[in-house]
Design an enzyme around this catalytic site. Sequence first.
Site, mmCIF file in Angstrom:
data_model
loop_
_atom_site.group_PDB
_atom_site.id
_atom_site.type_symbol
_atom_site.label_atom_id
_atom_site.label_comp_id
_atom_site.label_asym_id
_atom_site.label_seq_id
_atom_site.Cartn_x
_atom_site.Cartn_y
_atom_site.Cartn_z
ATOM 1 N N HIS A 68 38.919 62.821 18.133
ATOM 2 C CA HIS A 68 39.015 62.840 16.666
ATOM 3 C C HIS A 68 38.754 64.265 16.181
ATOM 4 O O HIS A 68 37.910 64.967 16.745
ATOM 5 C CB HIS A 68 38.003 61.866 16.043
ATOM 6 C CG HIS A 68 38.253 61.652 14.584
ATOM 7 N ND1 HIS A 68 37.831 62.553 13.640
ATOM 8 C CD2 HIS A 68 38.910 60.675 13.915
ATOM 9 C CE1 HIS A 68 38.227 62.127 12.436
ATOM 10 N NE2 HIS A 68 38.879 60.986 12.578
ATOM 11 N N GLU A 84 37.094 65.401 13.836
ATOM 12 C CA GLU A 84 35.692 65.709 13.503
ATOM 13 C C GLU A 84 34.915 66.077 14.764
ATOM 14 O O GLU A 84 34.015 66.916 14.730
ATOM 15 C CB GLU A 84 35.060 64.514 12.768
ATOM 16 C CG GLU A 84 35.540 64.460 11.323
ATOM 17 C CD GLU A 84 35.657 63.085 10.734
ATOM 18 O OE1 GLU A 84 35.045 62.131 11.257
ATOM 19 O OE2 GLU A 84 36.385 62.946 9.731
ATOM 20 N N GLU A 114 46.717 62.682 12.876
ATOM 21 C CA GLU A 114 45.872 62.820 11.690
ATOM 22 C C GLU A 114 45.833 64.291 11.270
ATOM 23 O O GLU A 114 45.056 65.079 11.838
ATOM 24 C CB GLU A 114 44.444 62.358 11.994
ATOM 25 C CG GLU A 114 44.334 60.897 12.375
ATOM 26 C CD GLU A 114 42.928 60.354 12.097
ATOM 27 O OE1 GLU A 114 42.824 59.388 11.341
ATOM 28 O OE2 GLU A 114 41.951 60.915 12.624
ATOM 29 N N SER A 171 43.726 59.654 4.586
ATOM 30 C CA SER A 171 43.808 59.147 3.210
ATOM 31 C C SER A 171 44.781 57.976 3.051
ATOM 32 O O SER A 171 45.487 57.878 2.043
ATOM 33 C CB SER A 171 44.161 60.287 2.241
ATOM 34 O OG SER A 171 43.113 61.253 2.237
ATOM 35 N N GLY A 212 40.061 62.352 4.442
ATOM 36 C CA GLY A 212 38.985 62.284 3.455
ATOM 37 C C GLY A 212 39.239 63.084 2.191
ATOM 38 O O GLY A 212 38.330 63.285 1.387
ATOM 39 N N LYS A 272 33.370 55.737 11.194
ATOM 40 C CA LYS A 272 32.627 57.007 11.339
ATOM 41 C C LYS A 272 31.113 56.701 11.324
ATOM 42 O O LYS A 272 30.712 55.674 11.857
ATOM 43 C CB LYS A 272 33.057 57.997 10.245
ATOM 44 C CG LYS A 272 34.588 58.166 10.231
ATOM 45 C CD LYS A 272 35.082 59.316 9.416
ATOM 46 C CE LYS A 272 36.604 59.366 9.515
ATOM 47 N NZ LYS A 272 37.185 60.489 8.780
ATOM 48 N N ASN A 283 38.264 53.224 11.293
ATOM 49 C CA ASN A 283 37.252 54.093 11.900
ATOM 50 C C ASN A 283 36.118 54.236 10.889
ATOM 51 O O ASN A 283 36.267 54.925 9.888
ATOM 52 C CB ASN A 283 37.889 55.457 12.229
ATOM 53 C CG ASN A 283 36.868 56.471 12.704
ATOM 54 O OD1 ASN A 283 35.722 56.123 12.997
ATOM 55 N ND2 ASN A 283 37.273 57.737 12.773
#
Length: 259
Positions: A100, A102, A172, A218, A178, A15, A13
């Site tokens: 997702h 985010e 996730e 990660s 991250g 992003k 991904n």
Amino acid sequence: MGIEARIPMIIGNWKMHKGTIPETSELLRGLIPLVRDVADREIVVCPPFTTLESATYLCKDANISIGAQNLHWEEKGAFTGEISAPMLLGLGVTHVIIGHSERRQLFGELYELVNRKIDSALQFNLAPIVCVGENLDEYRAEQTFRVVEKQIECGLKGLSDIQMREIVIAYEPIWAIGTGLAATSFRAEMVHSFIRARLAETFSPEVGNSIRILYGGSVKPDNISEFMLQPDIDGVLVGGASLEADVFAKIVMGKPFYR
Ligand code: 13P
């Protein structure tokens, strides 16, 4: 269907990175030859909308499928700035990430919406990669199972067993995204096997057995093998480490999977 039927899947991904044509082109031209001989797992990369067409063109003869990072739930209409499933299909896209964290955290995307997006993706033959996972507070309060269960319940509501065959779930944990702080493979396996059991109960044992559940957060070349050794982890969804061809290729190739 036994677990041997679950082909491992490695997804990158990107992003909001590498979204100019020269950047996408450089990354994919680097990656394609490195993973050319990989035949025992599926590889998907998800660039920004702006280079999906370049990506599908560059990968037309490669063993890499192209996914989008989001879609709108309607086919068309007055939705300024949005992109629909048939538009993605027209670019040669085969997969789409939905829900997702985010998008949930920064754009207020709720699971009712996720459900509508999944419906639309399925209607246009795009394989939905549905993300679930708890945030740090929920993790600390030991709410992981409750949160993930609710996300699955709302997100996958009303889907048939046949539709479920097209779906990939990505667990996730938000605190691992991250941060360089991946979940332990033991913990991830625990959540994955919980998700699988809930899906078997809600849909059918066949759905539970056959659905692919990926881990994300990660993932790096040095921890891929421990995740892939877990019986209920069928692959990974990679953010940062998918932005360099040689690093992502190392993850794709990992160690031989325990299957
Ligand atoms: P990182 O691999 O950068 O932690 O991101 C994970 C992710 O959000 C993939 O969708």
